[in-house]
Design a protein around this motif. Structure first.
Motif, PDB file in Angstrom:
ATOM      1  N   ARG A 152      22.575  11.274  -8.916  1.00 31.92           N
ATOM      2  CA  ARG A 152      21.367  10.667  -9.481  1.00 31.92           C
ATOM      3  C   ARG A 152      20.662   9.910  -8.354  1.00 31.92           C
ATOM      4  NH1 ARG A 152      22.236  10.503 -15.199  1.00 31.92           N
ATOM      5  NH2 ARG A 152      23.520  12.356 -15.586  1.00 31.92           N
ATOM      6  N   ILE A 153      19.427  10.283  -8.110  1.00 32.80           N
ATOM      7  CA  ILE A 153      18.588   9.592  -7.141  1.00 32.80           C
ATOM      8  C   ILE A 153      17.482   8.884  -7.909  1.00 32.80           C
ATOM      9  CG2 ILE A 153      16.974   9.878  -5.213  1.00 32.80           C
ATOM     10  CD1 ILE A 153      18.642  12.349  -4.379  1.00 32.80           C
ATOM     11  N   ILE A 154      17.396   7.566  -7.744  1.00 34.19           N
ATOM     12  CA  ILE A 154      16.410   6.762  -8.472  1.00 34.19           C
ATOM     13  C   ILE A 154      15.625   5.945  -7.452  1.00 34.19           C
ATOM     14  CG2 ILE A 154      16.061   4.980 -10.233  1.00 34.19           C
ATOM     15  CD1 ILE A 154      18.900   5.887 -11.323  1.00 34.19           C
ATOM     16  N   LEU A 155      14.328   6.174  -7.392  1.00 34.84           N
ATOM     17  CA  LEU A 155      13.454   5.487  -6.452  1.00 34.84           C
ATOM     18  C   LEU A 155      12.666   4.412  -7.192  1.00 34.84           C
ATOM     19  CD1 LEU A 155      12.054   8.634  -4.556  1.00 34.84           C
ATOM     20  CD2 LEU A 155      14.190   7.393  -4.149  1.00 34.84           C
ATOM     21  N   ILE A 156      12.665   3.200  -6.652  1.00 29.69           N
ATOM     22  CA  ILE A 156      11.965   2.096  -7.301  1.00 29.69           C
ATOM     23  C   ILE A 156      10.554   2.015  -6.738  1.00 29.69           C
ATOM     24  CG2 ILE A 156      11.964  -0.350  -7.887  1.00 29.69           C
ATOM     25  CD1 ILE A 156      14.324   1.268  -9.052  1.00 29.69           C
ATOM     26  N   SER A 157       9.585   2.362  -7.570  1.00 29.41           N
ATOM     27  CA  SER A 157       8.174   2.352  -7.191  1.00 29.41           C
ATOM     28  C   SER A 157       7.541   1.070  -7.730  1.00 29.41           C
ATOM     29  CB  SER A 157       7.484   3.612  -7.733  1.00 29.41           C
ATOM     30  OG  SER A 157       6.125   3.633  -7.410  1.00 29.41           O
ATOM     31  N   SER A 158       6.319   1.157  -8.208  1.00 27.64           N
ATOM     32  CA  SER A 158       5.601  -0.006  -8.729  1.00 27.64           C
ATOM     33  C   SER A 158       4.393   0.478  -9.511  1.00 27.64           C
ATOM     34  CB  SER A 158       5.123  -0.897  -7.584  1.00 27.64           C
ATOM     35  OG  SER A 158       4.194  -1.861  -8.032  1.00 27.64           O
ATOM     36  N   VAL A 159       3.991  -0.289 -10.508  1.00 29.48           N
ATOM     37  CA  VAL A 159       2.748   0.012 -11.228  1.00 29.48           C
ATOM     38  C   VAL A 159       1.562   0.063 -10.257  1.00 29.48           C
ATOM     39  CG1 VAL A 159       2.207  -2.386 -11.797  1.00 29.48           C
ATOM     40  CG2 VAL A 159       1.394  -0.555 -13.287  1.00 29.48           C
ATOM     41  N   VAL A 160       1.650  -0.676  -9.165  1.00 32.31           N
ATOM     42  CA  VAL A 160       0.588  -0.684  -8.157  1.00 32.31           C
ATOM     43  C   VAL A 160       0.408   0.700  -7.533  1.00 32.31           C
ATOM     44  CG1 VAL A 160      -0.015  -1.588  -5.862  1.00 32.31           C
ATOM     45  CG2 VAL A 160       0.742  -3.148  -7.664  1.00 32.31           C
ATOM     46  N   GLY A 161       1.511   1.454  -7.437  1.00 31.25           N
ATOM     47  CA  GLY A 161       1.422   2.797  -6.889  1.00 31.25           C
ATOM     48  C   GLY A 161       0.624   3.739  -7.763  1.00 31.25           C
ATOM     49  N   LEU A 162       0.481   3.401  -9.048  1.00 34.54           N
ATOM     50  CA  LEU A 162      -0.258   4.223  -9.995  1.00 34.54           C
ATOM     51  C   LEU A 162      -1.663   3.692 -10.240  1.00 34.54           C
ATOM     52  CD1 LEU A 162       2.647   4.660 -12.585  1.00 34.54           C
ATOM     53  CD2 LEU A 162       2.095   6.135 -10.654  1.00 34.54           C
ATOM     54  N   LEU A 163      -1.809   2.371 -10.272  1.00 37.04           N
ATOM     55  CA  LEU A 163      -3.092   1.742 -10.571  1.00 37.04           C
ATOM     56  C   LEU A 163      -3.914   1.426  -9.331  1.00 37.04           C
ATOM     57  CD1 LEU A 163      -2.263  -0.930 -13.314  1.00 37.04           C
ATOM     58  CD2 LEU A 163      -3.423   1.247 -13.620  1.00 37.04           C
ATOM     59  N   GLY A 164      -3.240   1.195  -8.204  1.00 36.90           N
ATOM     60  CA  GLY A 164      -3.904   0.646  -7.037  1.00 36.90           C
ATOM     61  C   GLY A 164      -4.077  -0.856  -7.179  1.00 36.90           C
ATOM     62  N   SER A 165      -4.307  -1.521  -6.046  1.00 39.96           N
ATOM     63  CA  SER A 165      -4.465  -2.971  -6.077  1.00 39.96           C
ATOM     64  C   SER A 165      -5.223  -3.422  -4.831  1.00 39.96           C
ATOM     65  CB  SER A 165      -3.088  -3.655  -6.113  1.00 39.96           C
ATOM     66  OG  SER A 165      -3.206  -5.057  -6.037  1.00 39.96           O
ATOM     67  N   PRO A 166      -6.260  -4.234  -4.980  1.00 32.87           N
ATOM     68  CA  PRO A 166      -6.973  -4.724  -3.798  1.00 32.87           C
ATOM     69  C   PRO A 166      -6.023  -5.454  -2.855  1.00 32.87           C
ATOM     70  CG  PRO A 166      -8.142  -5.312  -5.821  1.00 32.87           C
ATOM     71  CD  PRO A 166      -6.807  -4.792  -6.226  1.00 32.87           C
ATOM     72  N   GLY A 167      -6.142  -5.157  -1.570  1.00 32.56           N
ATOM     73  CA  GLY A 167      -5.286  -5.816  -0.590  1.00 32.56           C
ATOM     74  C   GLY A 167      -3.926  -5.175  -0.424  1.00 32.56           C
ATOM     75  N   GLN A 168      -3.687  -4.066  -1.125  1.00 32.87           N
ATOM     76  CA  GLN A 168      -2.370  -3.420  -1.056  1.00 32.87           C
ATOM     77  C   GLN A 168      -2.486  -1.911  -0.816  1.00 32.87           C
ATOM     78  OE1 GLN A 168      -0.315  -4.944  -4.733  1.00 32.87           O
ATOM     79  NE2 GLN A 168       1.038  -5.870  -3.216  1.00 32.87           N
ATOM     80  N   VAL A 169      -3.418  -1.528   0.042  1.00 32.32           N
ATOM     81  CA  VAL A 169      -3.587  -0.107   0.351  1.00 32.32           C
ATOM     82  C   VAL A 169      -2.281   0.483   0.889  1.00 32.32           C
ATOM     83  CG1 VAL A 169      -4.703   1.479   1.974  1.00 32.32           C
ATOM     84  CG2 VAL A 169      -6.081  -0.167   0.703  1.00 32.32           C
ATOM     85  N   ASN A 170      -1.625  -0.228   1.787  1.00 32.13           N
ATOM     86  CA  ASN A 170      -0.371   0.264   2.376  1.00 32.13           C
ATOM     87  C   ASN A 170       0.746   0.326   1.335  1.00 32.13           C
ATOM     88  OD1 ASN A 170      -0.286  -2.544   2.189  1.00 32.13           O
ATOM     89  ND2 ASN A 170       0.262  -2.880   4.334  1.00 32.13           N
ATOM     90  N   TYR A 171       0.904  -0.746   0.580  1.00 30.44           N
ATOM     91  CA  TYR A 171       1.970  -0.820  -0.430  1.00 30.44           C
ATOM     92  C   TYR A 171       1.770   0.230  -1.520  1.00 30.44           C
ATOM     93  CZ  TYR A 171       5.177  -2.968  -3.813  1.00 30.44           C
ATOM     94  OH  TYR A 171       6.190  -3.208  -4.711  1.00 30.44           O
ATOM     95  N   ALA A 172       0.530   0.350  -2.020  1.00 25.85           N
ATOM     96  CA  ALA A 172       0.246   1.325  -3.078  1.00 25.85           C
ATOM     97  C   ALA A 172       0.490   2.743  -2.586  1.00 25.85           C
ATOM     98  CB  ALA A 172      -1.190   1.164  -3.571  1.00 25.85           C
ATOM     99  N   ALA A 173       0.096   3.025  -1.350  1.00 19.97           N
ATOM    100  CA  ALA A 173       0.322   4.355  -0.792  1.00 19.97           C
ATOM    101  C   ALA A 173       1.813   4.656  -0.688  1.00 19.97           C
ATOM    102  CB  ALA A 173      -0.338   4.468   0.581  1.00 19.97           C
TER     103      ALA A 173
END
Length: 244
Positions: A131-152
């Motif tokens: 089982r491989i489980i990767l922890i992403s973020s809602v920001v990766g789906l919605l986008g967030s100002p100031g987080q271009v790198n993190y969201a990508a």
């Protein structure tokens, strides 16, 4: 003989949680420990939960990852459950974001997860399960100002997991993503009260999440009830990102 003693206990699995010394990662590690699994936690500075194998590892260093896996394999056997949770932020607006801000976040969050999944897959292929489980973020789906790198970096994990799911599914290896929203951690505790209220106003459930709620989704994906779930993105965000 009591009824509980007649029930066969599942064999403890070898579980690896990266970035498991605090916040969401620590709650995930503790949840697997509570199930009786053999848990290893990688950190850069130490501080694994009691009962976990404390492994020092920088996920941006391929040699360090290989050394960490060898240490874990000697102690617990091949990793059967990988939870790639280690992550960093370097938030700033696009026009102020340096190449270093970009590369640091991508190297840790995205490339680090690639290296971990690749190394873990070697043992899982031999076992013919994993089982491989990767922890992403809602920001990766919605986008967030100031987080271009993190969201990508966090959205990239979705494509990675789905490609792994297609490559390795025939060997009974699943790959899934958990996308937490705003969760109560040491980081959110430092936010101004007005900012927290603004976040809560955007969340249909009207509150921040708890680390245990994220851990519950992860342990479910790693458990027998999710054996037919792969390539999925499981949001734990109070409804904030629904539809994305």
């Amino acid at each position: 003989m009591s009824e509980s003693s007649t029930q066969p206990r599942p064999e403890p699995r070898s579980v690896l949680v990266t970035g498991g010394n605090r916040g969401i990662g620590r709650a995930i590690a503790e949840a697997f420990l509570a199930q009786g699994d053999n848990v290893a936690v990688t950190t850069r500075s130490g501080g694994a939960p009691d009962g976990a194998l404390d492994v020092r590892c920088d996920v941006t260093d391929g040699a360090a990852i290989d050394a960490a896996f060898k240490q874990i394999e000697e102690a617990h056997g091949p990793v059967e459950v990988l939870v790639a949770n280690a992550g960093v932020t370097a938030d700033t607006l696009l026009l102020r974001m340096s190449d270093d801000d970009w590369e640091q976040v991508i190297s840790t969050n995205l490339t680090g997860s690639f290296r971990l999944a690749k190394r873990a897959a070697k043992g899982m292929l031999r076992l013919r399960r994993g089982r491989i489980i990767l922890i992403s973020s809602v920001v990766g789906l919605l986008g967030s100002p100031g987080q271009v790198n993190y969201a990508a970096s966090k959205s990239g994990l979705v494509g990675m997991a789905r490609s792994i799911a297609r490559e390795l599914g025939s060997r009974s290896i699943t790959a899934n993503v958990v996308a937490p929203g705003f969760i109560e951690t040491d980081m959110t505790a430092q936010l101004p009260e007005e900012q927290v209220k603004a976040y809560q106003g955007q969340i249909p459930l009207g509150r921040l999440g708890a680390v245990d709620e994220v851990a519950g989704a992860v342990t479910w994906l790693a458990g027998p009830g999710a054996a037919y779930v792969t390539g999925a993105v499981i949001p734990v965000d109070g409804g904030l990102g629904m539809g994305h």
